[in-house]
Write an enzyme that holds these catalytic residues in place. Structure first.
Site, PDB file in Angstrom:
ATOM      1  CD  GLU A 121     -87.448   0.780   9.858  1.00 56.81           C
ATOM      2  OE1 GLU A 121     -86.980  -0.148   9.196  1.00 56.81           O
ATOM      3  OE2 GLU A 121     -87.587   0.873  11.034  1.00 56.81           O
ATOM      4  CE  LYS A 190     -84.873  -2.993   9.216  1.00 56.43           C
ATOM      5  NZ  LYS A 190     -86.314  -2.712   9.455  1.00 56.43           N
ATOM      6  CB  CYS A 245     -85.544  -0.878  12.819  1.00 55.88           C
ATOM      7  SG  CYS A 245     -87.185  -0.925  13.897  1.00 55.88           S
ATOM      8  N   GLY A 424     -58.319  -2.177  64.560  1.00 51.22           N
ATOM      9  CA  GLY A 424     -57.995  -1.060  65.411  1.00 51.22           C
ATOM     10  C   GLY A 424     -59.507  -0.197  65.309  1.00 51.22           C
ATOM     11  CG  ASP A 430     -61.892   4.974  56.619  1.00 52.92           C
ATOM     12  OD1 ASP A 430     -62.975   5.294  56.015  1.00 52.92           O
ATOM     13  OD2 ASP A 430     -60.839   5.782  56.373  1.00 52.92           O
ATOM     14  CB  THR A 533     -59.762   0.518  59.010  1.00 56.09           C
ATOM     15  OG1 THR A 533     -58.661   1.462  59.638  1.00 56.09           O
ATOM     16  CG2 THR A 533     -59.861  -0.651  59.897  1.00 56.09           C
ATOM     17  CB  THR A 545     -48.192   6.460  58.996  1.00 58.31           C
ATOM     18  OG1 THR A 545     -48.736   7.940  59.628  1.00 58.31           O
ATOM     19  CG2 THR A 545     -46.707   6.233  59.422  1.00 58.31           C
TER      20      THR A 545
END
Length: 710
Positions: A121, A190, A245, A424, A430, A533, A545
């Protein structure tokens, strides 16, 4: 030499450069350059070639015709704008010396390929001049110096903002003057004039009016007002709005209107004095402002050259982007702070977030032309974008992740009146995270961990190590453990469908589906639900799968990437003691594997990362594709730079191509995911996390990646 001259001229035309401008940018004397362009010299020094190649953003090989490369591709910069906030050495009240310093900074930063330079400024005369600022002698010197700076800038490819007092219609304004390639583009006054504590600007300056107008400088008329935006003709996403500013600190800042009208970068010419604790407040508000506005923010502060009568200024310069601090100067220094702001990334974010209309009338766009350098990506990215680099923030992120998982599970169990869950437990990362988060949930509910049913299901590919780790982990956590060997049931099933038992896709998937069936049936017998998981990295790759480990009654890890899974387990290992810590570290040290191929019981027959690629790369690809909207070619470029000491270019290309192919081909698995809580910024849930047709073509994406080879 004729071919060399031809290629240089072609590049000059693309960049819209005069010979004088190229001479300044490269540092090659104009006389030497003219000889090269006229082919009147028999040879060119290697140093000269390097300078010209760097200035034109191509390789020396290209200039010499030894390498055929696309000039347009070479000049591609993928949306990066190099910006600088500068605190030059200030000579308070000595306008000519200050103008000289500003010119020196423009020349130096242009050689570093900076596209946007922001000075503090009232940088032309000094912020702390007080009543001296209003004198004709000062104002005329400032006006003359602005014209001289503009004339000087004609040889440089930078958009510059200089702070200066400007008189108009009998009033004095605190302004930012935009200068580029020999022209004053416009003047922004400004908006908010402070008049409290140590700030008494209303004594001298008037606030900006609501409407834009014009102002006379050096005998020419220029746009004047706080509703002016500056847009690069060659790169429209490079669009700048101005604050000065106090504008940033006010309850309704001009930046909000600027970004609604398309500004991607907000600049701030500031004179913010230093106080105890103020640097932190300044930094925080700047980060919030950039995040709220979905913008880049370049903040240039006055320095120690200002008067110390009552205040001291520190030159605290800051550059942020969408809430992230990109660069910060040390306090009480006079220098340039440089960073790359990715305006194409900001546009991507806005296309998702700015889907509303809000009127901000009276805006004016001023266009400018300057070359934006390309060819080399200099911005640095983390190898682990999902994991905070700061240790405190990392720990906070891990604890929050575990709490989100725990409380989400608590809410689901209350909804379905279930007291027990089935997991499981394989001895892998995981399922380890899933059971650790579940234990946290049960502890918060003040329920017995014995109601957590961990099922280990050894089969053809199970190793002694993973099975042993699953058992030890269950015992350490105090959950109920059930072992069900599924080898015979899988053999029977394979016989039923006429399969000879030789390893292939059917052989592998039969085991995964049998495990899921067993878990579901066990859950029924305990009046429980099965917790999935699988993690987000596997979902991105489709490494599951279908209707096997792909399915559950609630996916606890579904929005946590593999790299973060590993980090959380490592954190719990480091904060645990005894046998629990030991088994967690051994799980971390075990290669990731589905364990579906026959083994001798000791050697892991399948290593996932050998088959689909390193998860550290895939998580990097996933983050920048989904979170940042980067193209495959851009992801490739930043990945090569980020992992240069770990993976070569061919390896990065191979696994990125694999990622794209799998990501598109496996969407059908994500389209029918079970419920699962969102933890971080990214989710692949088809219910709002990631909406994509299963039949989307991948060709456009692969073609873009292939373009990096051309």
């Amino acid at each position: 030499m004729a071919d060399l001259a031809k290629r240089i001229k072609e590049l000059k035309d693309i960049r819209k450069l005069t010979s004088q401008q190229l001479s300044v940018l490269s540092g090659v004397p104009l006389g030497t350059l003219n000889k090269v362009l006229s082919s009147s010299t028999k040879s060119v020094k290697t140093e000269t070639l390097k300078k010209l190649a760097d200035a034109l953003s191509v390789s020396v090989s290209y200039l010499l015709g030894e390498k055929k490369e696309s000039v347009r591709r070479k000049l591609e910069n993928y949306g990066y704008v190099k910006v600088a906030s500068v605190t030059p050495k200030l000579y308070l009240g000595n306008i000519e010396k200050n103008a000289e310093e500003i010119r020196n900074q423009i020349a130096e930063l242009s050689s570093k390929h900076v596209n946007l330079i922001v000075f503090p400024e009232l940088s032309l005369c000094g912020y702390t001049q007080g009543d001296l600022t209003a004198f004709d002698l000062v104002l005329k010197k400032c006006e003359k110096s602005l014209v001289e700076i503009a004339d000087f800038s004609r040889n440089y490819d930078t958009l510059n903002f200089v702070g200066a007092p400007i008189q108009k219609d009998g009033k004095l304004y605190n302004c930012a003057v935009a200068i580029c390639r020999g022209e004053i583009l416009g003047v922004v006054p400004k908006t908010r004039i402070p008049d409290y504590d140590e700030f008494g600007e209303k004594r001298i300056f008037a606030p900006a009016k609501c409407e834009n107008s014009t102002v006379l400088l050096g005998g020419k008329t220029y746009p004047f007002g706080n509703k002016i935006l500056f847009e690069n003709r060659e790169m429209p996403d490079f669009k700048v709005g101005v604050e000065i500013c106090e504008d940033m600190w006010f309850v309704k800042s001009p930046a909000e209107s600027h970004v609604i009208n398309g500004a991607t970068i907000i600049i701030n010419l500031s004179a913010s004095n230093e106080l105890v604790g103020k640097a932190t407040r300044r930094k925080n508000i700047l980060k919030i402002q950039s995040y709220k506005c979905c913008a880049g923010y370049v903040y240039a502060n006055a320095g120690i050259g200002e008067s110390s009568t009552d205040l001291l200024f520190s030159g605290h310069n800051l550059i942020a982007e969408n809430g992230q601090l990109l660069a910060e100067s040390e306090l009480f220094t006079e220098n340039a702070t440089i960073a790359d702001i990715d305006v194409s990334y900001l546009r991507f974010l806005r296309r998702k977030k700015f889907n509303y209309e809000e009127e901000c009338l009276g805006y004016q766009t001023v266009y400018f032309s300057s070359f934006v350098y390309g060819g080399v990506i200099s911005r640095n990215y983390s190898k682990y974008p999902f994991i905070p680099q700061n240790e405190y923030e990392k720990e906070e992120a891990i604890e929050t992740t575990l709490d989100i998982q725990a409380y989400a599970l608590i809410r689901r169990l209350k909804q379905i009146y279930s007291k027990k869950v089935v997991i499981g437990l394989s001895g892998g990362l995981d399922s380890t995270l899933a059971i650790l988060a579940t234990c946290r949930a049960y502890d918060k509910m003040l329920r017995s961990r014995r109601d957590i049913i961990a099922v280990t299901m050894p089969c053809f590919g199970t190793t002694d190590r993973t099975k042993s780790n699953a058992v030890i982990l269950a015992e350490c956590l105090g959950v109920t453990l059930i072992e069900i060997d599924i080898s015979n049931s899988v053999k029977t099933h394979l016989e039923d469908i006429g399969h000879d038992g030789s390893p292939n896709l059917t052989f592998e998937n039969a085991q995964a589906r049998e495990r899921t069936q067993v878990l579901m049936d066990v859950a029924n017998s305990y009046d429980a639900i099965v917790l999935g998981t699988g993690d987000m990295s596997e979902l991105a790759l489709g490494w599951a799968t279908y209707n096997g480990d792909h399915m559950s009654m609630y996916g606890l890890n579904s929005s946590i990437p593999k790299t973060m899974v590993k980090e959380i387990v490592n954190y719990i290992a480091s904060t645990s003691k005894g046998e629990l810590s030991t088994v967690l570290y051994d799980i971390l040290d075990t290669p990731v594997s589905p364990e579906l191929l026959p083994t001798d019981g000791e050697t892991i027959g399948q290593k996932t990362e050998d088959l689909v690629g390193p998860y550290v790369l895939h998580d990097f690809f996933l983050y920048h594709l989904i979170k940042n909207g980067f193209s495959p070619s851009k992801i490739y470029k930043i990945a090569v730079k980020t992992f240069e000491n770990e993976f070569d270019e061919k390896t990065v290309y191979k696994w990125l191509e694999t990622f794209i192919k799998r990501f598109f081909a496996q969407q059908f698995k994500r389209s029918c995911l079970p419920d699962g809580v969102k933890v971080g910024d990214i989710s692949l849930s088809p219910r709002g996390g990631w909406i994509m047709p299963s039949d989307a073509s991948r060709e456009t994406w692969l073609n873009d990646l292939e373009s990096v080879l051309k």
